[in-house]
Design a protein around this motif. Sequence first.
Motif, short mmCIF file in Angstrom:
data_model
loop_
_atom_site.label_atom_id
_atom_site.label_comp_id
_atom_site.label_asym_id
_atom_site.label_seq_id
_atom_site.Cartn_x
_atom_site.Cartn_y
_atom_site.Cartn_z
N GLY A 163 -15.21 -2.53 37.05
CA GLY A 163 -14.22 -2.47 38.12
C GLY A 163 -14.28 -3.67 39.06
O GLY A 163 -13.34 -3.91 39.81
N ILE A 164 -15.37 -4.41 39.03
CA ILE A 164 -15.48 -5.64 39.82
C ILE A 164 -14.96 -6.83 39.01
O ILE A 164 -14.23 -7.67 39.53
N PHE A 165 -15.31 -6.89 37.73
CA PHE A 165 -14.88 -8.00 36.88
C PHE A 165 -13.36 -8.06 36.71
O PHE A 165 -12.78 -9.14 36.76
N VAL A 166 -12.73 -6.92 36.45
CA VAL A 166 -11.30 -6.92 36.12
C VAL A 166 -10.45 -7.54 37.24
O VAL A 166 -9.67 -8.46 36.96
N PRO A 167 -10.57 -7.10 38.50
CA PRO A 167 -9.74 -7.75 39.51
C PRO A 167 -10.09 -9.22 39.72
O PRO A 167 -9.21 -10.04 39.99
N TYR A 168 -11.36 -9.57 39.58
CA TYR A 168 -11.73 -10.98 39.74
C TYR A 168 -11.07 -11.82 38.65
O TYR A 168 -10.46 -12.85 38.94
N LEU A 169 -11.20 -11.38 37.41
CA LEU A 169 -10.68 -12.17 36.29
C LEU A 169 -9.16 -12.17 36.22
O LEU A 169 -8.57 -13.08 35.66
N THR A 170 -8.53 -11.16 36.79
CA THR A 170 -7.05 -11.12 36.80
C THR A 170 -6.50 -11.62 38.12
O THR A 170 -5.30 -11.55 38.34
N ARG A 171 -7.39 -12.10 38.98
CA ARG A 171 -7.03 -12.62 40.31
C ARG A 171 -6.32 -11.57 41.15
O ARG A 171 -5.45 -11.88 41.95
N GLY A 172 -6.69 -10.33 40.96
CA GLY A 172 -6.07 -9.23 41.70
C GLY A 172 -6.79 -8.94 42.98
O GLY A 172 -7.36 -7.86 43.15
N THR A 173 -6.81 -9.90 43.88
CA THR A 173 -7.57 -9.74 45.11
C THR A 173 -6.82 -9.00 46.20
O THR A 173 -7.39 -8.66 47.21
N LYS A 174 -5.53 -8.79 46.01
CA LYS A 174 -4.78 -8.02 47.00
C LYS A 174 -5.03 -6.54 46.78
O LYS A 174 -5.19 -6.08 45.65
N LEU A 175 -5.07 -5.80 47.88
CA LEU A 175 -5.19 -4.35 47.77
C LEU A 175 -3.82 -3.80 47.40
O LEU A 175 -2.99 -3.54 48.26
N ASP A 176 -3.57 -3.68 46.13
CA ASP A 176 -2.28 -3.16 45.70
C ASP A 176 -2.47 -2.16 44.56
O ASP A 176 -3.51 -2.12 43.92
N THR A 177 -1.45 -1.39 44.36
CA THR A 177 -1.54 -0.34 43.34
C THR A 177 -1.61 -0.93 41.94
O THR A 177 -2.20 -0.32 41.05
N TRP A 178 -1.05 -2.13 41.74
CA TRP A 178 -1.12 -2.74 40.43
C TRP A 178 -2.56 -2.99 40.01
O TRP A 178 -2.96 -2.67 38.89
N THR A 179 -3.36 -3.56 40.90
CA THR A 179 -4.76 -3.84 40.58
C THR A 179 -5.53 -2.55 40.30
O THR A 179 -6.26 -2.46 39.32
#
Length: 173
Positions: free
Chosen positions: A94-110
């Motif tokens: 759960g830490i790697f996925v947003p980092y690698l997808t650049r999903g740093t915004k708190l959004d429902t997509w991430t």
Amino acid sequence: MRNKWAMRSIPVTVLFVVYLYILTKIILFKFGHVDLMFLLRQANWAIHDMSRLHYRLDMANLTPFRTIAENLRSHSVYEYIQLYGNIGLFIPFGIFVPYLTRGTKLDTWTYGLVFILSFALCLLLECTQLVCSIGMFDVDDLILNTAGGMVGCVLFHLIVRVTSPGKTAAAAR
């Protein structure tokens, strides 16, 4: 800015691959030697003997929260390790996925992406255990592992907020 992120993402991608290897080693091989040919032989055997697969499915836990409740009632250290270990194993995911997808915004997509990928990876591992007769399929593992992925995603976003206050999350990288 893009090159800076790309330079950081290469070592993180390598760490992610190592994490996936370790996860596979723990879940499928119970810390033993990783032998993909063994998995193929087991799967081939299961395909040719469907009664074996039906027997394994009959032994599987398909009742949500049954194993979790049993673990909580047992007061056994082993059962607590099982319970919290299933969550802990997927926190890094759960830490790697947003980092690698650049999903740093708190959004429902991430969060949705982490949920779907955590669930899908766990389902793949659970089904592999079932088909290859190397563990028991347990729907509670799906619940706990997916929850672990979500906890990791929340932790990632908290870390981004704490380490880069006042900046946008994308600029923090």
